[in-house]
Design a protein around this motif. Structure first.
Motif, PDB file in Angstrom:
ATOM      1  N   GLY A 332      33.748  60.265  44.438  1.00  0.00           N
ATOM      2  CA  GLY A 332      34.772  60.415  45.458  1.00  0.00           C
ATOM      3  C   GLY A 332      34.268  61.152  46.686  1.00  0.00           C
ATOM      4  N   PHE A 333      35.188  61.606  47.526  1.00  0.00           N
ATOM      5  CA  PHE A 333      34.853  62.284  48.801  1.00  0.00           C
ATOM      6  C   PHE A 333      34.021  61.355  49.693  1.00  0.00           C
ATOM      7  N   GLY A 334      34.355  60.055  49.670  1.00  0.00           N
ATOM      8  CA  GLY A 334      33.576  59.052  50.392  1.00  0.00           C
ATOM      9  C   GLY A 334      32.965  58.099  49.381  1.00  0.00           C
ATOM     10  N   GLY A 335      32.144  57.169  49.874  1.00  0.00           N
ATOM     11  CA  GLY A 335      31.505  56.230  48.957  1.00  0.00           C
ATOM     12  C   GLY A 335      32.187  54.882  48.971  1.00  0.00           C
ATOM     13  N   ALA A 336      32.456  54.341  47.790  1.00  0.00           N
ATOM     14  CA  ALA A 336      32.872  52.948  47.697  1.00  0.00           C
ATOM     15  C   ALA A 336      34.181  52.787  46.932  1.00  0.00           C
ATOM     16  N   VAL A 337      34.871  51.666  47.238  1.00  0.00           N
ATOM     17  CA  VAL A 337      36.050  51.233  46.493  1.00  0.00           C
ATOM     18  C   VAL A 337      35.669  49.969  45.745  1.00  0.00           C
ATOM     19  N   MET A 338      36.161  49.834  44.504  1.00  0.00           N
ATOM     20  CA  MET A 338      35.944  48.575  43.801  1.00  0.00           C
ATOM     21  C   MET A 338      37.284  47.899  43.560  1.00  0.00           C
ATOM     22  N   ALA A 339      37.274  46.580  43.623  1.00  0.00           N
ATOM     23  CA  ALA A 339      38.482  45.824  43.310  1.00  0.00           C
ATOM     24  C   ALA A 339      38.168  44.880  42.165  1.00  0.00           C
ATOM     25  N   LEU A 340      39.115  44.755  41.244  1.00  0.00           N
ATOM     26  CA  LEU A 340      39.031  43.753  40.179  1.00  0.00           C
ATOM     27  C   LEU A 340      39.938  42.613  40.617  1.00  0.00           C
ATOM     28  N   THR A 341      39.379  41.411  40.711  1.00  0.00           N
ATOM     29  CA  THR A 341      40.152  40.289  41.263  1.00  0.00           C
ATOM     30  C   THR A 341      40.026  39.048  40.383  1.00  0.00           C
ATOM     31  N   ASN A 342      40.872  38.056  40.654  1.00  0.00           N
ATOM     32  CA  ASN A 342      40.637  36.736  40.069  1.00  0.00           C
ATOM     33  C   ASN A 342      39.905  35.887  41.115  1.00  0.00           C
ATOM     34  N   SER A 343      39.649  34.605  40.799  1.00  0.00           N
ATOM     35  CA  SER A 343      38.804  33.816  41.714  1.00  0.00           C
ATOM     36  C   SER A 343      39.561  33.348  42.951  1.00  0.00           C
ATOM     37  N   GLN A 344      40.867  33.584  42.983  1.00  0.00           N
ATOM     38  CA  GLN A 344      41.642  33.296  44.190  1.00  0.00           C
ATOM     39  C   GLN A 344      41.157  34.180  45.356  1.00  0.00           C
ATOM     40  N   PHE A 345      40.650  35.361  45.022  1.00  0.00           N
ATOM     41  CA  PHE A 345      40.141  36.298  46.030  1.00  0.00           C
ATOM     42  C   PHE A 345      38.676  35.924  46.297  1.00  0.00           C
ATOM     43  N   GLY A 346      38.397  35.462  47.520  1.00  0.00           N
ATOM     44  CA  GLY A 346      37.031  35.031  47.844  1.00  0.00           C
ATOM     45  C   GLY A 346      36.485  35.773  49.040  1.00  0.00           C
ATOM     46  N   SER A 347      35.339  35.293  49.533  1.00  0.00           N
ATOM     47  CA  SER A 347      34.661  35.954  50.657  1.00  0.00           C
ATOM     48  C   SER A 347      35.539  36.071  51.895  1.00  0.00           C
ATOM     49  N   ALA A 348      36.294  34.995  52.179  1.00  0.00           N
ATOM     50  CA  ALA A 348      37.114  35.009  53.398  1.00  0.00           C
ATOM     51  C   ALA A 348      38.144  36.138  53.313  1.00  0.00           C
ATOM     52  N   THR A 349      38.771  36.281  52.143  1.00  0.00           N
ATOM     53  CA  THR A 349      39.774  37.340  51.974  1.00  0.00           C
ATOM     54  C   THR A 349      39.110  38.709  52.083  1.00  0.00           C
ATOM     55  N   ALA A 350      37.939  38.837  51.447  1.00  0.00           N
ATOM     56  CA  ALA A 350      37.230  40.122  51.485  1.00  0.00           C
ATOM     57  C   ALA A 350      36.898  40.500  52.926  1.00  0.00           C
ATOM     58  N   GLN A 351      36.500  39.488  53.717  1.00  0.00           N
ATOM     59  CA  GLN A 351      36.147  39.765  55.115  1.00  0.00           C
ATOM     60  C   GLN A 351      37.374  40.179  55.930  1.00  0.00           C
ATOM     61  N   THR A 352      38.539  39.641  55.585  1.00  0.00           N
ATOM     62  CA  THR A 352      39.772  40.048  56.274  1.00  0.00           C
ATOM     63  C   THR A 352      40.041  41.540  56.029  1.00  0.00           C
ATOM     64  N   VAL A 353      39.846  41.960  54.780  1.00  0.00           N
ATOM     65  CA  VAL A 353      40.037  43.377  54.448  1.00  0.00           C
ATOM     66  C   VAL A 353      39.017  44.230  55.214  1.00  0.00           C
ATOM     67  N   ALA A 354      37.759  43.764  55.227  1.00  0.00           N
ATOM     68  CA  ALA A 354      36.700  44.512  55.910  1.00  0.00           C
ATOM     69  C   ALA A 354      36.973  44.606  57.414  1.00  0.00           C
TER      70      ALA A 354
END
Ligand code: ADP
Ligand code: MG
Length: 379
Positions: A332-354
């Motif tokens: 914590g105190f910075g670093g990374a977030v992980m998400a557990l997803t199904n295959s409906q979540f793809g690169s395009a969606t990830a890029q929208t979040v980013a």
């Protein structure tokens, strides 16, 4: 990676290696700050890691090379001496060599050593445990020794704790050593006891690495550690894992507020880890996801080791279709977030979040899509 390893070994040392090994990085799945409290934690080995190649030498020289710094380090055989500066990465294989005798094992004398990796360093994916376990496997195989997995894990942890000097728990090495494709490793840190739990199909991991790090992270981590030990002492037990939520609630009025909150997080997080095992065994990824996000909310509000950057990502991900759950991963105190997803979540969606993150904070996080992968192995 295998071809790259062989080609770079030939190019560096002018010969072929005798031994090849690899060990994966890992994702902290759930169990935030539970390990040093004697609790339970889960992690997943990923399909990226560190590859090590080794050839024994007869002249007693030890030569080390890595794609990490690209400078050859030559050392004499014998008791390893701690390195500094550009050669400090060598402390990981040296720490393993120094650890082996403590487990009744022999270290090789002279050798040529090469490490390459496809893991980002410092992204909370534990490249350090991966290099330790791949090195230990290679050193042991080259000298005709075999050990149980739990010994391999302890050798890696010993190297990191005692030679490198990082007081990590058993999660990183335990998951790199016991990981399996399509499984999550469950660790009861007392014992320690290791178990693998099948991960239902259609579970994907996404990492959003913010590259942020709180300036006082070491001190903040130490303060969490101290508060937990104070809470255990006030409750009359050696470690917080010895009590449950009811006992912490009963002591609420006699604990300083901060001590109470840290203890509350730890004992409730241990309950969440145990529920996650049950939900995974039922194949209930929706419930697993809820537990992952609940873990984050507890880090955010009760352990107070999150940051606005990490919270932003979890808020966004929680509202995105295809996401089962999301949480900060690591200390914590910075670093990374992980998400557990199904295959409906793809690169395009990830890029929208980013992109939303970049708009808010000025620079985009690294986005990594990963699957689970096998644990440490000889190749
Ligand atoms: P993390 O384990 O989260 O990636 P650490 O700071 O614990 O971060 O460990 C990173 C260190 O491990 C690097 O600074 C380096 O010394 C060592 N390391 C990791 N991968 C390699 C590699 N491929 N070659 C040499 N050293 C490596
Ligand atoms: Mg590490």
């Amino acid at each position: 990676m295998r071809q790259k390893l062989l080609a770079l070994f030939q190019q560096t040392y002018g010969c072929a290696p005798d031994t090849l090994a690899r060990a994966p990085g890992r994702i902290e799945f759930i169990g935030n700050h539970t390990d040093y409290n004697g609790g339970t934690v889960m992690g997943a080995s990923i399909d990226r890691g560190v590859w090590v190649a080794l050839a024994l030498r007869t002249d007693g020289q030890r030569r080390f090379f890595s794609d990490f710094t690209s400078a050859l380090v030559t050392l004499p055989a014998g008791a390893p001496m701690k390195q500094s500066g550009a050669a400090s990465w060598v402390n990981y294989p040296l720490g393993v060599l120094a650890a082996l005798p403590a487990f009744g094992l022999r270290a090789p004398e002279g050798f040529d050593y090469l490490a390459i990796s496809d893991l980002p360093v410092g992204a909370g994916l534990s490249s350090s445990a991966a290099i330790e376990l791949a090195s230990a496997l290679a050193f042991l195989a080259a000298t005709g020794q075999t050990v149980e997995r739990r010994t391999l894990v302890q050798v890696g942890k010993h190297a990191e704790n005692n030679f490198v000097g990082v007081p990590c728990g058993i999660l990183d090495q335990g998951v790199s050593g016991f990981g399996e494709r399509d499984h999550v490793v469950f660790i009861d840190c007392r014992g320690p006891r290791f178990e693998t739990v099948p991960l239902p199909a259609d579970a994907h991991f996404w990492i959003f690495n913010t590259h942020t790090k709180h300036a006082l992270v070491d001190g903040l981590f130490a303060a969490r550690h101290r508060a937990c030990m104070e809470a255990a002492k006030a409750l009359g037990v050696p470690l917080l894992a010895d009590v449950g939520p009811a006992q912490v609630e009963a002591a609420r009025d006699r604990l300083p507020r901060e001590t109470y909150l840290r203890a509350k997080h730890v004992v409730e997080e241990i309950v969440r880890v145990d529920r996650t095992v049950l939900a995974l065994r039922r194949g209930d990824l929706a419930e697993v996801g809820r537990l992952l996000t609940a873990s984050h909310r507890s880090s955010q509000h009760i352990l107070e080791n999150s940051t606005p950057e990490l919270d932003f990502l979890v808020d966004r991900l929680e509202a995105t279709p295809g996401v089962y759950g999301a949480r900060l991963t690591g200390g914590g105190f910075g670093g990374a977030v992980m998400a557990l997803t199904n295959s409906q979540f793809g690169s395009a969606t990830a890029q929208t979040v980013a992109a939303a993150y970049a708009q808010q904070f000025g620079s985009a996080p690294d986005v990594l899509h990963m699957q689970t992968g096998p644990g440490a192995e000889l190749l």
